[in-house]
Design an enzyme around this catalytic site. Structure first.
Site, PDB file in Angstrom:
ATOM      1  N   CYS A 103     -17.952   1.918 -19.952  1.00  0.00           N
ATOM      2  CA  CYS A 103     -19.354   1.768 -19.564  1.00  0.00           C
ATOM      3  C   CYS A 103     -20.034   0.620 -20.322  1.00  0.00           C
ATOM      4  O   CYS A 103     -21.011   0.048 -19.837  1.00  0.00           O
ATOM      5  CB  CYS A 103     -20.104   3.083 -19.799  1.00  0.00           C
ATOM      6  N   ASP A 163      -9.593   5.961  -2.218  1.00  0.00           N
ATOM      7  CA  ASP A 163      -8.451   6.365  -3.036  1.00  0.00           C
ATOM      8  C   ASP A 163      -9.009   6.917  -4.347  1.00  0.00           C
ATOM      9  O   ASP A 163     -10.213   7.110  -4.477  1.00  0.00           O
ATOM     10  CB  ASP A 163      -7.514   5.181  -3.289  1.00  0.00           C
ATOM     11  N   CYS A 182     -14.113   1.343 -14.214  1.00  0.00           N
ATOM     12  CA  CYS A 182     -14.514   2.734 -14.004  1.00  0.00           C
ATOM     13  C   CYS A 182     -13.274   3.611 -13.906  1.00  0.00           C
ATOM     14  O   CYS A 182     -13.100   4.370 -12.971  1.00  0.00           O
ATOM     15  CB  CYS A 182     -15.362   2.838 -12.741  1.00  0.00           C
ATOM     16  N   GLN A 242       0.080   7.067  -4.815  1.00  0.00           N
ATOM     17  CA  GLN A 242       0.362   7.978  -5.941  1.00  0.00           C
ATOM     18  C   GLN A 242       1.231   7.314  -7.001  1.00  0.00           C
ATOM     19  O   GLN A 242       2.051   7.952  -7.647  1.00  0.00           O
ATOM     20  CB  GLN A 242       1.046   9.254  -5.426  1.00  0.00           C
ATOM     21  N   THR A 243       1.058   6.007  -7.140  1.00  0.00           N
ATOM     22  CA  THR A 243       1.864   5.245  -8.094  1.00  0.00           C
ATOM     23  C   THR A 243       0.951   4.311  -8.866  1.00  0.00           C
ATOM     24  O   THR A 243       0.063   3.701  -8.292  1.00  0.00           O
ATOM     25  CB  THR A 243       2.936   4.425  -7.350  1.00  0.00           C
ATOM     26  N   TYR A 257       8.575  10.670  -4.173  1.00  0.00           N
ATOM     27  CA  TYR A 257       8.065  10.823  -2.801  1.00  0.00           C
ATOM     28  C   TYR A 257       8.909  10.015  -1.827  1.00  0.00           C
ATOM     29  O   TYR A 257       8.409   9.108  -1.143  1.00  0.00           O
ATOM     30  CB  TYR A 257       6.591  10.416  -2.718  1.00  0.00           C
ATOM     31  N   LEU A 267      10.917   5.912  -7.796  1.00  0.00           N
ATOM     32  CA  LEU A 267       9.506   5.908  -7.391  1.00  0.00           C
ATOM     33  C   LEU A 267       9.002   7.294  -7.016  1.00  0.00           C
ATOM     34  O   LEU A 267       7.822   7.590  -7.161  1.00  0.00           O
ATOM     35  CB  LEU A 267       9.303   4.980  -6.187  1.00  0.00           C
ATOM     36  N   GLU A 291       0.814  -1.207   0.000  1.00  0.00           N
ATOM     37  CA  GLU A 291       0.000   0.000   0.000  1.00  0.00           C
ATOM     38  C   GLU A 291       0.853   1.264   0.000  1.00  0.00           C
ATOM     39  O   GLU A 291       0.518   2.239  -0.668  1.00  0.00           O
ATOM     40  CB  GLU A 291      -0.955   0.003   1.197  1.00  0.00           C
ATOM     41  N   TYR A 299      -6.099   6.571   4.535  1.00  0.00           N
ATOM     42  CA  TYR A 299      -6.239   5.535   3.508  1.00  0.00           C
ATOM     43  C   TYR A 299      -5.458   4.268   3.863  1.00  0.00           C
ATOM     44  O   TYR A 299      -6.013   3.154   3.872  1.00  0.00           O
ATOM     45  CB  TYR A 299      -5.771   6.037   2.130  1.00  0.00           C
TER      46      TYR A 299
END
Length: 366
Positions: A198, A138, A192, A42-43, A82, A80, A37, A120
């Site tokens: 759809c 998320d 989605c 953000q990956t 961050y 990566l 996680e 999260y």
DNA sequence: CAGTCGTGGTG
DNA sequence: TCACCAAGACT
């Protein structure tokens, strides 16, 4: 299990059929879920999975990570972004070994007290590893719920967020948080998505945005400030076949990473003049540019950077190894070109290293 | 709470 | 080429 709503049943059935094999889904081990996680923050999934596999191979247990060197963790993290995540990961592992018997906490408050564990990640680990009925929101869940319930407020607004978290919590079927949270995320990823399918979606009849024909307008994005162009210059100082690198401070951008010294090009200054000035300011070294190596474009957060890289040499003759006076770094090091591979660099500088390696002009020190 | 913190994929 | 953005956290 008999009182599932149609929405819950559809998502759970869809997940049963479409779940992908992902690293943490073999055992749902708390440590493995947590690592996964954090890496995936953000990956994008496809990129993150490779990092997860490498990381778990090298550090398979909480104890092995707690004993690790920060340098090695950062090296695994290279590319990566961050990078505070990597240091927080190490700090949290040591904290869990010292205070929680080497296991991920089973209650939300204790989990969220760990560095790098927010709302999260706490929900993601507790629901997937322990099957606790904690919600997660998320970007996947934001897309799914904002379309199903036609959330017209900007998706990052406190209004939208409180609705999303409340709704996500209310949707969790009793005793099936592990499956359901993954189901809604996986659904948001595969069906989605940003460009929704759809035609393949089993939920169109329950989707308000689809009914209104505004699926493409949900979620409502936050207004974004344009990226600020920045011009920087860096220097590869070569002396007796060795290259100087320095370690960045623990705060700010690229904390704890190594770099070639340099900085922002000021007004009325050429990139070459900038490098010479920066070496004087950051190291109190008098250098001159030997040649321009390359121009590299890369962006980070709110900036789009144009990096001019130069090959440098000392202006005066030096018998031995001059001592730098560090003003913008915590550590300095002379290394051979081959040794650069052992250090962690920001992506732009890593690109520069790769370019040098492939350029025959620099065979004499590579 | 809005700004900071990366990077590569994608259209 | 370029804007948008991804299994967010922290201050």
């Amino acid at each position: 299990m008999s009182d599932l709503t149609p929405l819950q049943k559809t998502l759970l059935d869809w997940f049963e059929e479409n779940r992908r094999d992902l690293p943490w889904r073999k055992r749902y081990d708390p440590y493995e879920v947590w690592i996964s996680e954090v890496i995936l923050q953000q990956t994008q999934m496809d990129r993150g999975v490779q990092y997860i596999e490498r990381f778990l191979e090298r550090f398979p247990t909480m104890e092995s990570l707690a004993e690790a060197d920060e340098e090695e963790v950062l090296k695994l993290w290279e590319g990566l972004g961050y990078y505070a995540r990597a240091r927080n990961l190490l700090l949290a592992a040591r904290q869990m070994v010292a205070e929680h018997g080497g296991t991920f906490p089973e209650d939300v408050q204790t989990a969220r007290a760990l560095p790098g564990v927010g709302r999260y990640t706490a929900g993601a680990v507790l629901s997937q590893a322990y099957n606790q009925e904690e919600p997660i929101v998320d970007a996947n869940v934001e897309r799914v719920l904002s379309r199903l319930f036609d959330v017209d407020a900007p998706i990052k607004s406190s209004q939208a967020q409180s609705f999303l978290w409340e709704t996500a919590r209310s949707l969790i079927p009793k005793g099936r948080a592990r499956e359901f949270n993954q189901a809604i995320m996986e659904f948001g990823n595969l069906i989605c998505g940003k460009k929704p399918s759809c035609m393949l979606c089993p939920l169109t009849e329950q989707c308000e945005a689809h009914y209104l024909g505004i699926v493409d307008h949900r979620p409502v994005p936050a207004e974004r400030r344009p990226a600020v162009p920045v011009e920087v210059a860096s220097g590869v100082l070569v002396h007796k076949g060795y290259i100087f690198i320095q370690k960045r401070p623990e705060d700010g951008v690229w904390p704890g990473l190594w770099e070639f010294p340099g900085g922002n090009v000021e007004k009325g200054e050429t990139p070459a003049e900038c490098v010479v000035r920066e070496f004087m300011e950051e190291l109190e070294w008098d250098v001159e540019t030997a040649e321009k190596i390359a121009i590299i474009r890369h962006g980070y957060t709110t900036f789009k950077v144009t990096l001019s890289a130069f090959l440098l040499r000392f202006k005066d003759e030096h018998e031995g190894w001059p001592e730098p006076v560090l003003h913008a770094a915590t550590e300095g090091q002379w290394v051979s070109f081959a040794e650069l591979g052992k250090y962690t660099f920001p992506a732009g500088h890593r690109k520069l290293i790769d370019m040098i390696a492939r350029d025959m002009r620099y065979a004499w020190f590579v």
